[in-house]
Scaffold this active site. Structure first.
Site, short mmCIF file in Angstrom:
data_model
loop_
_atom_site.label_atom_id
_atom_site.label_comp_id
_atom_site.label_asym_id
_atom_site.label_seq_id
_atom_site.Cartn_x
_atom_site.Cartn_y
_atom_site.Cartn_z
N GLY A 68 -47.05 112.66 -32.36
CA GLY A 68 -46.36 112.84 -31.39
C GLY A 68 -44.60 112.51 -31.41
CD GLN A 73 -39.85 109.61 -30.32
OE1 GLN A 73 -40.67 110.51 -30.05
NE2 GLN A 73 -40.19 108.58 -31.13
CB CYS A 112 -42.75 104.09 -31.17
SG CYS A 112 -41.43 105.07 -30.52
CG LEU A 113 -42.82 108.99 -35.30
CD1 LEU A 113 -42.74 110.45 -35.45
CD2 LEU A 113 -43.14 108.29 -36.79
CD GLU A 155 -44.80 111.15 -28.10
OE1 GLU A 155 -43.43 111.50 -28.04
OE2 GLU A 155 -45.41 110.51 -29.06
CG HIS A 158 -40.58 108.61 -26.40
ND1 HIS A 158 -39.75 107.78 -26.51
CD2 HIS A 158 -41.55 108.64 -27.20
CE1 HIS A 158 -40.13 107.07 -27.49
NE2 HIS A 158 -41.32 107.46 -27.94
ZN LIG Z 1 -42.52 106.73 -29.47
#
Ligand SMILES: [Zn+2]
Length: 187
Positions: A68, A73, A112-113, A155, A158
């Site tokens: 995701g 981001q 989380c990326l 997401e 976010h």
């Molecule tokens: Zn994330």
């Protein structure tokens, strides 16, 4: 999909894939970037610019080995995210809304990326109904459960500037923040 931890797939990569992953991660905003705390605005125009953004996000998500990725981001404050709604599908959802949540919840570790190297336990609804539009403006509706429900909730958060460390236990948050604190190296 038991090799998935929250937003990030856990698997061994060959050197070329690992290089692609690092390049992708360098284009994803990292905590404590201010964009990650900001709420995104609804999308009004379903145009080529939006479709270009979606393509770029899908590529970054795949290269970064994620399941995701939200527009915030990559520093774009628009309500759109890309995700895997099932094991072998990648989709974009624009102006997403969670219209139903199960009363049943699960607690599982999330990654989380944008917060690399940290896993924190987060309680989420076990199943949700997610509605919105695709990048062409067509209405879409997903019934999601398990890790797919979890990633869609992560997401959607976010897009409201909410991070997994805002949703975890006070102890796990403290521990995560201590790992994330910039280290001063004296040489
Ligand atoms: Zn994330």
């Amino acid at each position: 999909m038991d090799d998935v931890e929250g937003q990030v797939k856990d698997e061994q990569l060959d050197p070329e894939r690992e290089a692609r992953r690092r390049i992708a991660l360098s284009q994803i905003r990292q905590y404590p970037d201010a964009a990650l705390k900001m709420a995104a605005r609804p999308v009004e125009d379903f145009d080529d610019e939006l479709r270009g953004l979606v393509e770029r996000m899908k590529r970054l998500m795949e290269d970064a080995n994620g399941i995701g990725l939200a527009a915030t981001q990559v520093g774009i404050l628009r309500r759109v995210f890309v995700f895997q709604p099932s094991e072998d599908e990648v989709a974009a959802i624009v102006n997403p809304q969670i219209v139903e949540r199960s009363e049943e919840t699960d607690v599982a570790d999330e990654g989380c990326l944008s917060i690399q190297g940290v896993l924190v336990p987060v309680e989420r609804a076990s199943a949700i109904t997610l509605v919105g539009r695709d990048e062409n403006g067509e209405e879409v509706r997903y019934e999601l459960d398990d890790v797919f429900a979890r990633v869609a909730q992560h997401e959607t958060d976010h897009l409201d500037g909410v991070l997994m460390i805002d949703r975890t236990t006070p102890e796990a948050r403290r521990e995560a923040l201590s790992l994330l604190r910039p280290r001063i190296v004296l040489t």
